[in-house]
Motif scaffolding. Sequence first.
Motif, PDB file in Angstrom:
ATOM      1  N   TYR A  54       0.858  -1.187   0.000  1.00  0.00           N
ATOM      2  CA  TYR A  54       0.000   0.000   0.000  1.00  0.00           C
ATOM      3  C   TYR A  54       0.896   1.239   0.000  1.00  0.00           C
ATOM      4  O   TYR A  54       1.725   1.403   0.896  1.00  0.00           O
ATOM      5  N   ILE A  55       0.744   2.089  -1.017  1.00  0.00           N
ATOM      6  CA  ILE A  55       1.584   3.271  -1.157  1.00  0.00           C
ATOM      7  C   ILE A  55       0.707   4.514  -1.036  1.00  0.00           C
ATOM      8  O   ILE A  55      -0.235   4.692  -1.809  1.00  0.00           O
ATOM      9  N   LEU A  56       1.017   5.371  -0.073  1.00  0.00           N
ATOM     10  CA  LEU A  56       0.248   6.599   0.147  1.00  0.00           C
ATOM     11  C   LEU A  56       1.223   7.764   0.350  1.00  0.00           C
ATOM     12  O   LEU A  56       1.592   8.094   1.469  1.00  0.00           O
ATOM     13  N   PRO A  57       1.676   8.387  -0.735  1.00  0.00           N
ATOM     14  CA  PRO A  57       2.568   9.546  -0.603  1.00  0.00           C
ATOM     15  C   PRO A  57       1.772  10.809  -0.288  1.00  0.00           C
ATOM     16  O   PRO A  57       0.724  11.048  -0.873  1.00  0.00           O
ATOM     17  N   TYR A  58       2.274  11.629   0.633  1.00  0.00           N
ATOM     18  CA  TYR A  58       1.586  12.852   0.995  1.00  0.00           C
ATOM     19  C   TYR A  58       1.996  14.039   0.130  1.00  0.00           C
ATOM     20  O   TYR A  58       1.188  14.902  -0.194  1.00  0.00           O
ATOM     21  N   GLU A  59       3.287  14.103  -0.241  1.00  0.00           N
ATOM     22  CA  GLU A  59       3.780  15.268  -0.974  1.00  0.00           C
ATOM     23  C   GLU A  59       3.503  15.126  -2.469  1.00  0.00           C
ATOM     24  O   GLU A  59       3.566  14.032  -3.020  1.00  0.00           O
ATOM     25  N   LYS A  60       3.235  16.230  -3.141  1.00  0.00           N
ATOM     26  CA  LYS A  60       3.073  16.204  -4.597  1.00  0.00           C
ATOM     27  C   LYS A  60       4.399  15.820  -5.250  1.00  0.00           C
ATOM     28  O   LYS A  60       5.467  16.279  -4.843  1.00  0.00           O
ATOM     29  N   ASP A  61       4.320  14.937  -6.245  1.00  0.00           N
ATOM     30  CA  ASP A  61       5.463  14.457  -7.021  1.00  0.00           C
ATOM     31  C   ASP A  61       6.423  13.582  -6.216  1.00  0.00           C
ATOM     32  O   ASP A  61       7.525  13.287  -6.692  1.00  0.00           O
ATOM     33  N   ALA A  62       6.023  13.173  -5.017  1.00  0.00           N
ATOM     34  CA  ALA A  62       6.858  12.227  -4.260  1.00  0.00           C
ATOM     35  C   ALA A  62       6.986  10.922  -5.043  1.00  0.00           C
ATOM     36  O   ALA A  62       6.058  10.515  -5.755  1.00  0.00           O
ATOM     37  N   GLU A  82       4.617  -8.732 -14.528  1.00  0.00           N
ATOM     38  CA  GLU A  82       3.201  -8.568 -14.214  1.00  0.00           C
ATOM     39  C   GLU A  82       3.034  -8.069 -12.787  1.00  0.00           C
ATOM     40  O   GLU A  82       3.821  -8.417 -11.909  1.00  0.00           O
ATOM     41  N   PHE A  83       2.012  -7.270 -12.556  1.00  0.00           N
ATOM     42  CA  PHE A  83       1.582  -6.932 -11.204  1.00  0.00           C
ATOM     43  C   PHE A  83       0.136  -6.452 -11.276  1.00  0.00           C
ATOM     44  O   PHE A  83      -0.368  -6.066 -12.329  1.00  0.00           O
ATOM     45  N   PHE A  84      -0.532  -6.515 -10.136  1.00  0.00           N
ATOM     46  CA  PHE A  84      -1.909  -6.040 -10.022  1.00  0.00           C
ATOM     47  C   PHE A  84      -1.919  -4.727  -9.239  1.00  0.00           C
ATOM     48  O   PHE A  84      -1.121  -4.540  -8.313  1.00  0.00           O
ATOM     49  N   TYR A  85      -2.822  -3.838  -9.595  1.00  0.00           N
ATOM     50  CA  TYR A  85      -2.875  -2.508  -9.001  1.00  0.00           C
ATOM     51  C   TYR A  85      -4.303  -2.004  -9.022  1.00  0.00           C
ATOM     52  O   TYR A  85      -5.175  -2.551  -9.704  1.00  0.00           O
ATOM     53  N   GLN A  86      -4.541  -0.920  -8.284  1.00  0.00           N
ATOM     54  CA  GLN A  86      -5.774  -0.155  -8.429  1.00  0.00           C
ATOM     55  C   GLN A  86      -5.533   1.246  -7.906  1.00  0.00           C
ATOM     56  O   GLN A  86      -4.604   1.489  -7.128  1.00  0.00           O
ATOM     57  N   GLY A  87      -6.352   2.182  -8.364  1.00  0.00           N
ATOM     58  CA  GLY A  87      -6.193   3.564  -7.934  1.00  0.00           C
ATOM     59  C   GLY A  87      -6.834   4.532  -8.902  1.00  0.00           C
ATOM     60  O   GLY A  87      -7.204   4.168 -10.026  1.00  0.00           O
ATOM     61  N   MET A  88      -6.954   5.795  -8.462  1.00  0.00           N
ATOM     62  CA  MET A  88      -7.603   6.825  -9.266  1.00  0.00           C
ATOM     63  C   MET A  88      -6.772   8.100  -9.343  1.00  0.00           C
ATOM     64  O   MET A  88      -7.263   9.137  -9.775  1.00  0.00           O
ATOM     65  N   GLY A  89      -5.524   8.010  -8.924  1.00  0.00           N
ATOM     66  CA  GLY A  89      -4.615   9.140  -9.014  1.00  0.00           C
ATOM     67  C   GLY A  89      -3.187   8.680  -8.878  1.00  0.00           C
ATOM     68  O   GLY A  89      -2.917   7.595  -8.360  1.00  0.00           O
ATOM     69  N   SER A  90      -2.249   9.470  -9.374  1.00  0.00           N
ATOM     70  CA  SER A  90      -0.804   9.228  -9.409  1.00  0.00           C
ATOM     71  C   SER A  90      -0.409   8.491 -10.686  1.00  0.00           C
ATOM     72  O   SER A  90      -1.256   7.998 -11.441  1.00  0.00           O
TER      73      SER A  90
END
Length: 220
Positions: A54-62, A82-90
């Motif tokens: 789980y990756i959650l960067p706080y700073e912009k462009d981190a 191969e890898f699996f992912y999900q998200g709506m930003g970055s």
Amino acid sequence: NRSLALPWMQNPDNTYNAFMTGIMGDNELQTNADQEDAEPEYLNSQDADNGFLYILPYEKDAYYGIQSVKFDISQAANPVLEFFYQGMGSELMALVSKDGGEFQTVNTINLQENPTSGWSLCRTDLSAFKDARYIRVEIALRAIHNTDELTWSVPVDNIRVRDLVDTDVRLAAVSAPASIDAGSDILVKASVENLGTLAAQNVVVTITDANGNATSQTIA
């Protein structure tokens, strides 16, 4: 300095936790925590093994990434990352280093242009690197869409480099009670993943106890 052979897999399990970037276990990360009266919903691992990155960067462009050991793909007919992912930003990236050289980007996913709310597969052809003595891979994220008001998290799971074939089935995870009373019935759960390019047929899962008694079930 020995290179590993294929297949290689980096599959997070819930052995430790870290701040901002770390391993999350199933039923730990509630996705609707802002809805006070709602029944809790959780983000769980892609392959039912109780862990994902789980990756959650706080700073912009981190920039955050995970890099592999080195391994040999020269004997693979169709090597892929191969890898699996999900998200709506970055921005999510796959990178490759050849023979100890600089990592180069081989695939990029803009998660605002291509958002996903469920586990999605990213597959990258590595055939161009078959002449290398060894390669390393990296999965990286750059927080290009973060603002003062919004941050975007990206879960990643089931990272692997392998030879892509038509038929390939694996037992991804098995769960069962740690102990039972003699003569008792138990429920054993098995997660099976089809890694091949064709639909799996006549797949049988067999579980054998300590006394050699086997139970089988056809699942496809």
